[in-house]
Scaffold this active site. Structure first.
Site, PDB file in Angstrom:
ATOM      1  N   THR A 217      88.965 120.722  99.735  1.00  0.00           N
ATOM      2  CA  THR A 217      89.906 121.144  98.691  1.00  0.00           C
ATOM      3  C   THR A 217      89.636 122.602  98.351  1.00  0.00           C
ATOM      4  OG1 THR A 217      90.046 118.950  97.736  1.00  0.00           O
ATOM      5  CG2 THR A 217      90.709 120.771  96.337  1.00  0.00           C
TER       6      THR A 217
ATOM      7  N   LYS B  73      97.590 119.468  96.858  1.00  0.00           N
ATOM      8  CA  LYS B  73      96.336 118.804  96.479  1.00  0.00           C
ATOM      9  C   LYS B  73      95.920 119.203  95.064  1.00  0.00           C
ATOM     10  CE  LYS B  73      92.513 116.673  96.300  1.00  0.00           C
ATOM     11  NZ  LYS B  73      91.250 116.739  97.012  1.00  0.00           N
TER      12      LYS B  73
ATOM     13  N   LYS C 113      86.438 121.917  88.775  1.00  0.00           N
ATOM     14  CA  LYS C 113      86.801 122.985  89.693  1.00  0.00           C
ATOM     15  C   LYS C 113      88.279 122.869  90.076  1.00  0.00           C
ATOM     16  CE  LYS C 113      86.164 121.922  93.710  1.00  0.00           C
ATOM     17  NZ  LYS C 113      86.675 121.452  95.022  1.00  0.00           N
TER      18      LYS C 113
END
Lengths: 290, 290, 290, 290
Positions: free
Chosen positions: A96, A171, A239
């Protein structure tokens, strides 16, 4: 069958690589901490000591590391992926990352004649083990043919989304919603508890209505049991929320719900929970223990 | 079969009352705007012109009006419910109110010898029509026996939660989460659109993973189609978010996610969308039309 | 000189009443906890045992209690203010209440032939002692003549704002900004500390620029010294933020900054700081002590 | 007197450079758009065509550009600052950047034997013209001696804060508070207007109390007059809020107030106001014009 490579053997990468082996693929593996590849080698993989060697051995190399910094390091460090890329090589980065990082990596791969897909996933450790991930791919559509067999071993569904950046944007959007939803669940459970209600009754009622989703059942039960063993560490959720808020910044989209969920997640990290599961975020809302 | 009464024949009340009639109950009905009872009368109900007359005719009276002010008026106005309550009478208020209002109404009913249940529901117009509501009840457990047949006609699940206040607290908690989730969905779709992604792909990916819930599919599709025909008016969602934030205030629970979702909902009302469906909240985030 | 009355002898009311006495006004006083009037009696005031007796003895009665519930009780309880109001009586409620409460009290006073002003203040204990409050008045402009002498003894500035509700709306607006600003100050100091900077340097730099205000110097220094002795209790600031967010609700104004500041204040109350000074809000942001 | 250089002749840089000239310093200047140096040349400056030439001609070079990207470009591009740095050269970057950027630039300067200070400022165009900026410096304390004369010409106060990163952290902290405060002011004025109050009365009352600050008077009046001529463009405020939230991320400090103010600023940019003055943020809260 194409020769595959796999870089990154952590919480997610290890079971994903294992599924490639189980599906019969010849697999070359690398991980910074070499010990984490032990079970893969026992299952038939070949272990090497640099990302470069993986790419040299494989037709298509998959990568699954924890964040943009790690993805950049794997690609661009000495003996990194980029050194081994040339015509015929495919690189599929499933980490990611933010769209700008995906672009930097992808453009460099393509510049050296290789093909590139960014392919982050939705789903955590259990779906990874079960080969039930949802895969969001973007980049060189021509690489999809050679990579699909690997996707089919690792996931239940693959969606091709377009040009580099589309998959990481998607995502981040999904994980942003996950961060907002787990914050909403935390608020619901904490409010219920403070009002003298039973958290189990709330989960029951949610399960019967339009808001019923697997995450509420799974993470809700974990919160009620104070079970914060990490499936998806809170620091990774935070994050992702940060990267999503930045993506909104880039496109001038106001994201107040995601922004405050990000701050609640930071508070939870600040009080020491960053390596716990993301459901530990509820502890930032519950009254401190006497 | 017990003689039932029903006060309130709006978007929700009308189909709920209709299900009582279809289940074979003798039903006495009242609505401020009398015309809205026409279909109920045609189906066999008896219409009267005050809440008091409903309570006089029925063993158990159900009420479904739009907010705390309306619920208080139905109960305490001249010719209101409280005038007709005495031993043997049951009153089941299914309106969404704050716990303090539920308490005022319930205590007054009990003081006159009646039995009381607060019984707000989860689900909107379609589940109301289909008799598929989720009913959260609290108050006099002894009234559950006589009211359950009505609940079974109107809903798919009833949960008894305890003392007066428990059900309204639970309802507000659920609707608070709904408000946060529909704001998160709006942020997801707006961010996807701004990033050059297709909203349909986002809904697809959500449907395949741990965040899959009926609301995302239904309201997400409506947002993509710009279909804001009211199922659950935005002003009611905003009212529920306000009441939930106040409940959090009462119990000293910080609810940052709900609080900002409330402000986004207010912005959407401010720009003229308060009578549209709650999914119109997405318009507060999308760039204004050229 | 007009005969004055003063109801409420708390943190704020006591020094305000004292200033009326020092200015030479004949003063009749009442407080629920009678002991708190001791110093006023020693300075020359006459103490009575009900609000009604104050109004009976005075031409103009001022009131300073802590919240809407207390203001309503003082007015409407048995032996309350309303019992003594008639033609020629003036009532000036200086408590911070929401506009709806001001309206209920004011309309009842006027209905009995009295004159009414809502007159909340800006400033806390020290300005109260120094007679340096800022007074925001609204209601019967005709009462301003008789009340102004009292205002001049208690404050440095009086602004007449119009009809009942205008002053409480203005007070809530000002205190809403105060809540947002003290949250911003808390965030600034906590970020500075976490970045290895000295909080004193931040306050220094703020004092030299466009953001320089007395509150930052006063409350900032208190935060750095961990001095949370209550001047203006956090629970009162949180109440004002709540009332302001509701006022925004009433007028459909989105107030995201105030809404989240309200939640931060609630968190601080939740961890036990509600009776500390409002500057204790910084503790909700600082890392917990080891 | 030391020979000074100045890079960047925009809204802020031009008047700052002019003050150096007025104080009698020999000044070499550069700006990407050369025409913006015209008035400086007329006042006695020498214009060159690359940052490198500035550094070559000067003992101490000051830089004032708009954001981290521009600061990096000035330093590291071909014919950039870094090419001309060596022993004896001092570089003072007064641009607002994040601490990581300050570190990259400073370390490179030092690696080539030069001395470096990051020295962002507080204050906008008028204080820049009047030489009344507040300067926050950090880095090589030894460079302070040679740079102070320039600081004294440009500002009213200089604070030395320590190691590289301290000044940019402090600047971001101050501007974060400014962003929260201007959002609070916007909320105050919008709520006042919606409540039927006069914005001028709110500003009046603020000016008399503990919240009185120059920014409220200046920006408040501009908001009331709908005067959004850019002094400090909204897009720069939003950039500073973004960088501050990231700094909070880095240090695990939850900054909910700053985070939502950032989202309100993004909304204002989204609706087309990013090149207007930062006080245009109020337009994101006011109801849209009929």
């Amino acid at each position: 069958m194409a020769k595959y490579g796999f870089i990154g053997s952590g919480l997610m990468g290890n079971p994903m690589a294992m599924n490639l082996i189980k599906a019969g693929h010849q697999l070359t593996v690398y991980n910074r901490d070499a010990a984490k590849c032990k079970n893969l080698v026992e299952a038939g993989a070949t272990q090497v000591s640099t990302p470069l060697e993986v790419v040299a051995a494989a037709d298509v190399t998959y990568c699954m590391v924890s964040d943009p910094e790690a993805a950049m390091a794997v690609c661009f460090s000495p003996h990194g992926v980029i050194q081994g890329v040339g015509s015929g090589k495919g690189y599929v980065d499933m980490s990611t990352v933010d769209p700008q990082t995906a672009e930097k990596i992808g453009i460099s791969i393509q510049a050296r004649g290789g093909e590139y897909l960014e392919a982050p996933v939705s789903g955590t450790v259990q779906p990874a083990r079960d080969g039930q991930l949802v895969i969001m791919a973007a980049g060189d559509e021509s690489l999809m043919k050679r990579a699909q067999a690997g996707f089919d071993a690792m996931g239940k569904k693959t969606v091709f989304l377009g040009e580099i950046g589309a998959a990481s944007s998607m995502k981040l959007t999904v994980n942003m919603m996950m961060g907002s939803m787990i914050t909403a669940l935390s608020e619901g459970l904490t409010l219920a508890e403070a009002s003298g209600l039973k958290g189990e009754d709330l989960l029951d009622i949610l399960a019967a209505g339009a808001l019923a989703c697997p995450m509420f059942q799974g993470k809700g039960s974990a919160m009620l049991a104070n079970n914060f063993t990490a499936n998806f560490p809170l620091k990774h959720l935070q994050k992702d929320l940060r990267l999503a808020v930045q993506l909104g910044d880039h496109h001038r989209v106001p994201l107040a719900n995601a922004a405050v969920s990000n701050e609640v997640a930071k508070r939870a990290c600040q009080i020491g929970l960053e390596n716990d599961d993301m459901c530990a975020i509820v502890q930032a809302l519950r009254p401190p223990q006497a």
